[in-house]
Design a protein around this motif. Sequence first.
Motif, mmCIF file in Angstrom:
data_model
loop_
_atom_site.group_PDB
_atom_site.id
_atom_site.type_symbol
_atom_site.label_atom_id
_atom_site.label_comp_id
_atom_site.label_asym_id
_atom_site.label_seq_id
_atom_site.Cartn_x
_atom_site.Cartn_y
_atom_site.Cartn_z
ATOM 1 N N UNK A 14 0.838 -1.204 0.000
ATOM 2 C CA UNK A 14 0.000 0.000 0.000
ATOM 3 C C UNK A 14 0.870 1.251 0.000
ATOM 4 N N UNK A 15 0.279 2.360 -0.441
ATOM 5 C CA UNK A 15 0.904 3.677 -0.391
ATOM 6 C C UNK A 15 0.049 4.533 0.545
ATOM 7 N N UNK A 16 0.634 4.937 1.678
ATOM 8 C CA UNK A 16 -0.144 5.611 2.720
ATOM 9 C C UNK A 16 0.405 6.998 3.018
ATOM 10 N N UNK A 17 -0.506 7.858 3.524
ATOM 11 C CA UNK A 17 -0.107 9.190 3.984
ATOM 12 C C UNK A 17 0.665 9.073 5.303
ATOM 13 N N UNK A 68 4.336 7.032 2.436
ATOM 14 C CA UNK A 68 4.992 5.779 2.802
ATOM 15 C C UNK A 68 4.618 4.670 1.839
ATOM 16 N N UNK A 69 5.620 3.891 1.487
ATOM 17 C CA UNK A 69 5.411 2.673 0.716
ATOM 18 C C UNK A 69 5.482 1.529 1.717
ATOM 19 N N UNK A 72 -1.800 7.151 7.971
ATOM 20 C CA UNK A 72 -3.238 7.009 7.776
ATOM 21 C C UNK A 72 -3.523 5.568 7.382
ATOM 22 N N UNK A 73 -4.474 4.946 8.061
ATOM 23 C CA UNK A 73 -4.709 3.527 7.834
ATOM 24 C C UNK A 73 -5.256 3.254 6.439
ATOM 25 N N UNK A 74 -6.061 4.153 5.921
ATOM 26 C CA UNK A 74 -6.622 3.964 4.578
ATOM 27 C C UNK A 74 -5.564 4.348 3.546
ATOM 28 N N UNK A 75 -5.192 3.435 2.674
ATOM 29 C CA UNK A 75 -4.131 3.746 1.711
ATOM 30 C C UNK A 75 -4.610 4.680 0.613
#
Length: 554
Positions: A239-242, A324-325, A274-277
Amino acid sequence: MLQIDRWKRILIIGLCVLGIGFAVPNLFYQRVESHNDAVAEIERTGVETPELAAARDGWPSWLPSSVVALGLDLRGGAHLLGEVRVAEVYKARMDALWPELRRALADQRATLGAIRRLPSPEGTLKIEVENADQMPRATEIVRGFSTPVTTLTGAGQQSLAIQVQGNTITVQLSDAEKAVTDDRTVQQSVEIIRRRVDEVGTREPTIVRQGADRILIQVPGIGSAEELKALIGTTAKLTFNSVVGTGTDPDARPGVGQVVLPSADQDGIYYTLEESPVVTGEELTNAVPGTDPNGQPAVDFSFNPTGARKFGAYTAANIGQPFAIVLDDQVISAPVIRSAIPGGTGQISGSMGFEEANQLAVLLRAGALPAQLDFLEERTIGPELGQDSIDAGRLSSVIATAAVVAYMIASYGLFGAFASISVILNVILILSIMSIMGATLTLPGIAGIVLTVGTAVDANVIIYERIREELRAGKRVAKAISDGFDEAMSAIIDANVTSFIAAAVMFFLGSGPVKGFAVTLTIGLVTSVFTAIFLTRLMIIWWLEWRKPKELIL
């Protein structure tokens, strides 16, 4: 002179004692293995349950705890040989290319006319252009999506093979790009399988590439081949996340809808995300090593149209902020967004070498198997069969050692007993070195040990026969023994060097069982020379100093 300095005597005895010490844990294999597993689990989770504490305390922590790893044929487990469907990747690449080509050609609709995709074989993209007289312009647009192949064998070639016939353009990957794609696909599959297998804590798995598109997977200790196939099919989560913030406290309490995850390559660093990617790995189409504008190593990645739209909108709104990756709940990279990335492609650069860039590209692509695996061969080896193999190997080793000891004592008397002690210590040293190295012992490896037992006395035989010749020449006992050792040295060195060359060839050119045999044979060559030349000589000197014989019958 037949003499060994005191410090050399201490060194020889010390090495033998250390060898025995590091080999002892193998006598308590299950207990030591449970101890090691408990220590690793406690360190990984930071949680110490009563069961883990009991297993950890089952073996003293101040004693060596390395044991010889048992291979598939000794422990039991699963064996698979899989073939990667690399052609599926060609199809995926063409399917991902079509929306971009359609958009680029549609921008020139006023001159090109209507654009549509025609039915074509998998891995091939056939496009029909309405205005045939504008084919040069359409072909130029399509060629703009082709890039140079960045390998030595593909130097000067493009990634796309483009053919024009009438008002149709046929696009597919070039042969050079297919070769590069095949290599990356198999490499990615190996990496994903290794991560999947390592995640369940199996011991000493063998996951290697065989040939152009096959992967050999051997996992000791797993229940069945079906279980292993199900495990390999598990999809890694990318995932790619904030990024909300960074810190060093793993127990930091995140806000609502947030999560704290560790860095994969920076110990003690934790990211609040952030949990939601923003984007998931399912929308990533490719990631390859490259270079940034300054010529430094980097990783280029691209998304499918859906991911490109979401990624473009996010980067435009968050310039200057890190993102974040995340792979398998670990942050493998957290680059800063320097500008909006509307095209669905981006670049990760920073303090990395070419090897790190290549590894990161592999990890980015390791969200799921890139192509289906066809299992050509599968076997399940039960633990009972593995135990039978261990028992058979142990019995053969004992019989071989006993036969050699009996022959040596019958042939050389007391000196044969000295040689027998050296042979036994030789086997112990082999096991201790393999334990320290973490080497895997297989049935061919046991065969190598048995062969070493048989050949370990060769050096002693050469020395003793030479001593007999010196005694027949009328030399005194001490002088005959000294000259016997000195004169036999060159023959011993020559014999072991040639054996070492053969073992090296087997190791570097062989695979699987052949390598296991070569490893134990090589270790056995080194230890047998040490025990024959140094240990046997030391025992003979002690006997001479104690008995001071005037004559010797050998």
